[in-house]
Design an enzyme around this catalytic site. Structure first.
Site, PDB file in Angstrom:
ATOM      1  N   HIS A  55       0.905  -1.214  -0.060  1.00 53.64           N
ATOM      2  CA  HIS A  55       0.060  -0.017  -0.041  1.00 53.64           C
ATOM      3  C   HIS A  55       0.912   1.242  -0.205  1.00 53.64           C
ATOM      4  O   HIS A  55       2.059   1.163   0.568  1.00 53.64           O
ATOM      5  CB  HIS A  55      -0.521   0.049   1.230  1.00 53.64           C
ATOM      6  CG  HIS A  55      -1.725  -1.277   1.526  1.00 53.64           C
ATOM      7  ND1 HIS A  55      -1.088  -2.191   2.201  1.00 53.64           N
ATOM      8  CD2 HIS A  55      -2.899  -1.327   1.303  1.00 53.64           C
ATOM      9  CE1 HIS A  55      -2.118  -2.968   2.346  1.00 53.64           C
ATOM     10  NE2 HIS A  55      -3.319  -2.297   1.881  1.00 53.64           N
ATOM     11  N   ASP A  58       2.369   1.926   3.317  1.00 53.95           N
ATOM     12  CA  ASP A  58       3.399   0.756   3.829  1.00 53.95           C
ATOM     13  C   ASP A  58       4.712   1.261   3.758  1.00 53.95           C
ATOM     14  O   ASP A  58       5.549   1.145   4.652  1.00 53.95           O
ATOM     15  CB  ASP A  58       3.083  -0.624   3.139  1.00 53.95           C
ATOM     16  CG  ASP A  58       1.761  -1.053   3.413  1.00 53.95           C
ATOM     17  OD1 ASP A  58       1.188  -0.938   4.269  1.00 53.95           O
ATOM     18  OD2 ASP A  58       1.754  -2.065   2.409  1.00 53.95           O
ATOM     19  N   MET A  89       2.691  -5.652  -7.797  1.00 57.89           N
ATOM     20  CA  MET A  89       1.140  -5.149  -7.322  1.00 57.89           C
ATOM     21  C   MET A  89       1.286  -3.999  -6.513  1.00 57.89           C
ATOM     22  O   MET A  89       2.080  -4.308  -5.593  1.00 57.89           O
ATOM     23  CB  MET A  89       0.386  -6.400  -6.739  1.00 57.89           C
ATOM     24  CG  MET A  89      -0.864  -5.967  -6.314  1.00 57.89           C
ATOM     25  SD  MET A  89      -1.067  -5.378  -4.389  1.00 57.89           S
ATOM     26  CE  MET A  89      -1.871  -6.967  -3.753  1.00 57.89           C
ATOM     27  N   GLU A 182     -11.039  -6.712  -4.989  1.00 58.39           N
ATOM     28  CA  GLU A 182     -10.830  -7.718  -3.920  1.00 58.39           C
ATOM     29  C   GLU A 182     -12.150  -7.817  -3.032  1.00 58.39           C
ATOM     30  O   GLU A 182     -12.141  -6.923  -2.162  1.00 58.39           O
ATOM     31  CB  GLU A 182      -9.668  -7.472  -3.392  1.00 58.39           C
ATOM     32  CG  GLU A 182      -9.372  -8.359  -2.143  1.00 58.39           C
ATOM     33  CD  GLU A 182      -8.068  -8.305  -1.496  1.00 58.39           C
ATOM     34  OE1 GLU A 182      -7.295  -7.544  -1.808  1.00 58.39           O
ATOM     35  OE2 GLU A 182      -8.047  -8.883  -0.203  1.00 58.39           O
ATOM     36  N   LYS A 184     -14.759  -8.774  -0.362  1.00 60.93           N
ATOM     37  CA  LYS A 184     -14.527  -9.237   0.927  1.00 60.93           C
ATOM     38  C   LYS A 184     -16.171  -8.957   1.671  1.00 60.93           C
ATOM     39  O   LYS A 184     -17.042  -8.122   1.372  1.00 60.93           O
ATOM     40  CB  LYS A 184     -13.707  -8.571   1.923  1.00 60.93           C
ATOM     41  CG  LYS A 184     -13.430  -9.158   3.133  1.00 60.93           C
ATOM     42  CD  LYS A 184     -12.381  -8.370   3.958  1.00 60.93           C
ATOM     43  CE  LYS A 184     -12.073  -8.915   5.318  1.00 60.93           C
ATOM     44  NZ  LYS A 184     -11.202  -8.427   6.160  1.00 60.93           N
ATOM     45  N   GLU A 218      -9.674 -13.648  -2.705  1.00 59.50           N
ATOM     46  CA  GLU A 218      -8.752 -14.082  -1.384  1.00 59.50           C
ATOM     47  C   GLU A 218      -9.656 -15.024  -0.667  1.00 59.50           C
ATOM     48  O   GLU A 218     -10.798 -15.083  -0.425  1.00 59.50           O
ATOM     49  CB  GLU A 218      -8.745 -12.810  -0.240  1.00 59.50           C
ATOM     50  CG  GLU A 218      -8.126 -13.561   1.022  1.00 59.50           C
ATOM     51  CD  GLU A 218      -7.683 -12.326   1.935  1.00 59.50           C
ATOM     52  OE1 GLU A 218      -7.347 -11.142   1.279  1.00 59.50           O
ATOM     53  OE2 GLU A 218      -7.893 -12.197   2.964  1.00 59.50           O
ATOM     54  N   HIS A 221     -11.467 -14.434   2.422  1.00 60.28           N
ATOM     55  CA  HIS A 221     -12.883 -13.676   2.352  1.00 60.28           C
ATOM     56  C   HIS A 221     -14.083 -14.412   1.731  1.00 60.28           C
ATOM     57  O   HIS A 221     -15.063 -14.508   2.211  1.00 60.28           O
ATOM     58  CB  HIS A 221     -12.452 -12.626   1.095  1.00 60.28           C
ATOM     59  CG  HIS A 221     -11.484 -11.641   1.765  1.00 60.28           C
ATOM     60  ND1 HIS A 221     -11.110 -10.491   1.079  1.00 60.28           N
ATOM     61  CD2 HIS A 221     -10.741 -11.211   2.814  1.00 60.28           C
ATOM     62  CE1 HIS A 221     -10.114 -10.013   1.674  1.00 60.28           C
ATOM     63  NE2 HIS A 221      -9.830 -10.401   2.943  1.00 60.28           N
ATOM     64  N   ASP A 246      -4.981 -13.865  -3.740  1.00 61.88           N
ATOM     65  CA  ASP A 246      -4.377 -13.675  -2.274  1.00 61.88           C
ATOM     66  C   ASP A 246      -4.637 -14.748  -1.608  1.00 61.88           C
ATOM     67  O   ASP A 246      -5.747 -15.314  -1.354  1.00 61.88           O
ATOM     68  CB  ASP A 246      -5.583 -12.540  -1.663  1.00 61.88           C
ATOM     69  CG  ASP A 246      -4.927 -11.106  -1.673  1.00 61.88           C
ATOM     70  OD1 ASP A 246      -4.094 -10.936  -2.421  1.00 61.88           O
ATOM     71  OD2 ASP A 246      -5.348 -10.171  -1.052  1.00 61.88           O
ATOM     72  N   ASP A 256     -11.961 -12.386  10.749  1.00 58.25           N
ATOM     73  CA  ASP A 256     -10.821 -12.437   9.532  1.00 58.25           C
ATOM     74  C   ASP A 256      -9.484 -12.997  10.205  1.00 58.25           C
ATOM     75  O   ASP A 256      -8.897 -12.193  10.779  1.00 58.25           O
ATOM     76  CB  ASP A 256     -10.807 -11.020   9.103  1.00 58.25           C
ATOM     77  CG  ASP A 256      -9.907 -10.751   7.973  1.00 58.25           C
ATOM     78  OD1 ASP A 256      -9.180 -11.840   7.342  1.00 58.25           O
ATOM     79  OD2 ASP A 256      -9.692  -9.815   7.513  1.00 58.25           O
ATOM     80  N   ASP A 258      -6.527 -14.524   8.531  1.00 56.25           N
ATOM     81  CA  ASP A 258      -5.209 -14.397   7.661  1.00 56.25           C
ATOM     82  C   ASP A 258      -4.236 -15.310   8.174  1.00 56.25           C
ATOM     83  O   ASP A 258      -3.083 -15.196   8.392  1.00 56.25           O
ATOM     84  CB  ASP A 258      -4.743 -13.001   7.856  1.00 56.25           C
ATOM     85  CG  ASP A 258      -5.330 -11.996   7.204  1.00 56.25           C
ATOM     86  OD1 ASP A 258      -6.273 -12.254   6.098  1.00 56.25           O
ATOM     87  OD2 ASP A 258      -5.484 -10.796   7.397  1.00 56.25           O
ATOM     88  N   ASP A 287      -1.621 -13.013   1.233  1.00 60.28           N
ATOM     89  CA  ASP A 287      -2.100 -12.140   1.855  1.00 60.28           C
ATOM     90  C   ASP A 287      -2.703 -12.695   3.399  1.00 60.28           C
ATOM     91  O   ASP A 287      -3.554 -12.890   3.677  1.00 60.28           O
ATOM     92  CB  ASP A 287      -3.267 -11.350   1.513  1.00 60.28           C
ATOM     93  CG  ASP A 287      -3.607 -10.229   1.936  1.00 60.28           C
ATOM     94  OD1 ASP A 287      -2.922  -9.563   3.072  1.00 60.28           O
ATOM     95  OD2 ASP A 287      -4.711  -9.678   1.748  1.00 60.28           O
TER      96      ASP A 287
HETATM   97  C1  GCO Z   1      -7.961  -7.503   4.390  1.00 63.63           C
HETATM   98  C2  GCO Z   1      -7.420  -7.587   2.875  1.00 63.63           C
HETATM   99  C3  GCO Z   1      -6.208  -6.600   2.827  1.00 63.63           C
HETATM  100  C4  GCO Z   1      -5.898  -6.300   1.283  1.00 63.63           C
HETATM  101  C5  GCO Z   1      -4.629  -5.345   0.946  1.00 63.63           C
HETATM  102  C6  GCO Z   1      -4.403  -5.139  -0.190  1.00 63.63           C
HETATM  103  O1  GCO Z   1      -8.633  -8.526   4.857  1.00 63.63           O
HETATM  104  O2  GCO Z   1      -7.546  -6.639   5.221  1.00 63.63           O
HETATM  105  O3  GCO Z   1      -7.222  -8.772   2.486  1.00 63.63           O
HETATM  106  O4  GCO Z   1      -4.952  -7.156   3.335  1.00 63.63           O
HETATM  107  O5  GCO Z   1      -5.616  -7.537   0.518  1.00 63.63           O
HETATM  108  O6  GCO Z   1      -5.641  -3.983   1.570  1.00 63.63           O
HETATM  109  O7  GCO Z   1      -5.623  -4.897  -1.393  1.00 63.63           O
HETATM  110 MN    MN Z   2      -6.478  -9.375   0.664  1.00 65.26          MN
HETATM  111 MN    MN Z   3      -7.932 -10.069   3.836  1.00 64.78          MN
END
Ligand code: GCO
Ligand code: MN
Ligand code: MN
Length: 386
Positions: A55, A58, A89, A182, A184, A218, A221, A246, A256, A258, A287
């Protein structure tokens, strides 16, 4: 060499925000110090990754002066060159700043919508400067808790306006960029706009430059939405819209998470890898982040684990295709019609003949397709006993 050791040819990528996750959650403060992005580049290269994504914020904190930005970017570029990593990306942070608390492109306040577009254009410039070819749009705070705000239709129109504006911007600048939406379903908002791969696919068709816009599905998601990730990426592949991916893991019905790729549901991970290996040639982006319990060593163990598990599953995918018993079970499952291939071409005569055809249904009703055996063969393959 160990066949599961990653190399840049595998095209594995991580985000600065993924390995750099400091382990903050809604109940607790960070458990790890932030990582210097140039240190992240060095460590990822050492582990065999291909690239690092980011980002805008970041790398360059929001509000940095132009000279500060240029200094940070030059230092980061040097690290990329020194370690042979690329940035395939890039994306925009449209969720941390409280200005975005009720959305960015879909905020009810037009000033916030316009600021979000301006911030995204600057972030796109940064991404392109670093070599990115894919620009991701994760909805972040695009969503709502209060439907009485009466913006459900407006929000989609504002989202569309923003994407149309930004695709014209990218074209106007001559940027070689594709956009990847993306989806979610929730988190951080109660209900996110464009919650699933299916809804994003439908939305893309309404854009001014649909050819420029695809998906970044993702695993976590779709799983949060109670859906199957392999089914979702199959839909994206079928539409020619799998622009990025992702990878991570997630328990259905939980917050969530991850999780490390393959940490929770190996079968989902396996069928994901099978589809990607056979139908996708872009970067494999993880991700995900290390558990909040971990220190920095745990972070690199997490990153190495994502890549190693992917490679082990890619090897299983090759074996799945080469396994004669699996091939035989698949052939038996996918029965042909001795009276002709499907789909026949429609003609009025053919339709009349098809309607009149006397199908022998009884054997079809009784036929067992062999799916129990096929699934067990897959399980045995995954468990390493075949
Ligand atoms: C989340 C998302 C993020 C995006 C990221 C890149 O659940 O927070 O998956 O990690 O992927 O902002 O676009
Ligand atoms: Mn993501
Ligand atoms: Mn995510």
């Amino acid at each position: 060499m160990d066949p599961y050791t990653p190399t840049p040819a595998d095209r594995f990528t991580f985000g600065l925000w993924t390995v750099g996750n400091v382990g903050r959650d809604p109940f607790g403060e960070p458990t790890r110090p932030p990582l210097d992005p140039t240190h992240t580049v060095a460590k990822l290269a050492e582990l065999g990754a291909y690239g690092v994504n980011l980002h805008d914020a970041d790398l360059v904190p929001d509000g940095s002066s132009a000279s500060e930005r240029d200094r940070i970017v030059a230092r980061f570029k040097r690290a990329l060159d020194d370690h042979g990593l690329v940035v395939p990306m890039a994306t925009t942070n449209l969720f941390t700043d409280p200005v975005f608390k009720d959305g960015a492109f879909t905020s009810a306040d037009a000033r916030v919508r316009h600021y979000a577009i301006a911030k995204t254009m600057r972030a796109m410039d940064l991404g392109v400067e670093l070599g990115a070819r894919t620009y991701v749009f994760w909805g972040g705070r695009e969503g709502a808790e209060v439907d009485g705000g009466d913006k459900l239709l407006d929000a989609l129109a504002w989202y569309r306006d923003a994407l149309d504006y930004l695709s014209d911007y990218a074209r106007g600048q001559g940027y070689d960029l594709r956009f990847a939406l993306e989806p979610k379903p929730n988190e951080p908002r109660g209900h996110a706009f464009l919650p699933t791969v299916g809804s994003a696919l439908g939305f893309i068709a309404t854009l001014q430059h649909p050819e420029m816009v695809g998906l970044n599905p993702e695993l976590a998601h779709e799983t949060m939405a109670g859906l199957s990730f392999p089914h979702a990426i199959a839909a994206a592949i079928d539409a020619g819209k799998l622009f990025h991916v992702d990878l991570n893991d997630q328990i259905m019905g939980r917050f969530d998470q991850d999780l490390r790729f393959g940490a929770e549901n190996l079968k989902t991970a396996f069928f994901t890898v099978l589809l990607l290996e056979e139908h996708y040639d872009g970067p494999r982006h993880f991700d995900a982040h290390a558990l909040r319990t971990e220190d920095e060593d745990g972070v690199w163990a997490f990153a190495a684990g994502c890549m190693r598990t992917y490679k082990m599953l890619a090897e299983k995918a090759r074996r799945f295709r080469a396994d004669p018993e699996i091939a035989e079970a698949l052939a038996a499952y996918r029965a042909d019609d001795p009276d002709g291939a499907w789909p026949p071409r429609y003609t009025a005569e053919h339709a009349a003949a098809l309607k009149a055809r006397a199908f022998e249904l009884e054997p079809l009703r009784r036929r067992g397709p062999g799916l129990e055996r096929l699934d067990q063969l897959t399980v045995e393959l995954l468990l390493g006993v075949r």
